[in-house]
Design an enzyme around this catalytic site. Sequence first.
Site, PDB file in Angstrom:
ATOM      1  N   ASP A  15       0.858  -1.169   0.000  1.00 32.28           N
ATOM      2  CA  ASP A  15       0.000   0.000   0.000  1.00 32.28           C
ATOM      3  C   ASP A  15       0.904   1.231   0.000  1.00 32.28           C
ATOM      4  O   ASP A  15       2.104   1.133   0.283  1.00 32.28           O
ATOM      5  CB  ASP A  15      -0.904  -0.033   1.236  1.00 32.28           C
ATOM      6  CG  ASP A  15      -1.812   1.175   1.327  1.00 32.28           C
ATOM      7  OD1 ASP A  15      -2.410   1.551   0.302  1.00 32.28           O
ATOM      8  OD2 ASP A  15      -1.919   1.745   2.430  1.00 32.28           O
ATOM      9  N   ASP A  17      -0.186   5.168   0.946  1.00 30.24           N
ATOM     10  CA  ASP A  17      -0.384   6.192   1.972  1.00 30.24           C
ATOM     11  C   ASP A  17      -0.270   5.615   3.374  1.00 30.24           C
ATOM     12  O   ASP A  17      -0.970   4.665   3.731  1.00 30.24           O
ATOM     13  CB  ASP A  17      -1.761   6.838   1.813  1.00 30.24           C
ATOM     14  CG  ASP A  17      -1.871   7.640   0.523  1.00 30.24           C
ATOM     15  OD1 ASP A  17      -0.854   7.801  -0.157  1.00 30.24           O
ATOM     16  OD2 ASP A  17      -2.986   8.088   0.200  1.00 30.24           O
TER      17      ASP A  17
END
Length: 271
Positions: A15, A17
Amino acid sequence: METSERRTAEAAFFDLDKTLLPGSSLFPLARELYRQKVFTLADIARMTVDHLAFKAIGTEGAGRTDRARSASLEAIRGRPRAQIVELGRSVAQEELLPRLYPQAVDLMARHKRAGRSVYICSSSPEDYLALLAEEHGLDGVVGTRAEVVDGRYTGELDGEMCHGPEKARRVAQLAGENDIDLDRSYAYSDSVNDLPLLELVGFPVAMNPDRALRQIARQRGWQRLDYRMARRRTLVASAAGGVAAAAGAVGYGVGYAVGSSRVRKRVLTSI
């Protein structure tokens, strides 16, 4: 022999953020779009509020995510894809790449050296993610796709937003197309929203986890990594060093030990 090797391919899915970098990757892009008069002041004001909430509570929130998506799509409607990609490239190089957690960059490199494919998987625009992947020599991205017709954005999505179960579905699809063995693969995320993705692989890792994911990881015995404290120590060290220099403290070196988190040992020894 070639078919056998493909069937045993492994990958690592990251991922973006709050996993690879602190905060939101979209806010710097939105700010630059405002400078270029692509976004309005109202757009940037809404995104500023959403960005501050994101930093404060660490969750994306369906309402904030939908607002950001709608504003972004409307802003780029009718604009040449090449123009927006080049604008995104400057933002990625100047603002995102320097903010990536060094330990996370090292971890991706370790996976690459171990022969695994490495992908960034995020709800951010796929064209934007591809710029980060290109800079680090990664194998690809899984992100939200904006529809393009005749080289211009239509203002509509090409498929669903890459979030939650949809992100896991897209990763599973990618794995099937590339003969990736998910049982032997890794996934890294900070958010409980990515639980479907983490449950998809044999080696789920809660990286810089929010409270809900940290609790689930503890209950299930998943690996946990946290690079946030090391970053805070680095920032404190930089600030203190600047004050010392300004005060003329010549001849005194102030060393700050910014070590990797103890909890990374188990994962790193397997890479």
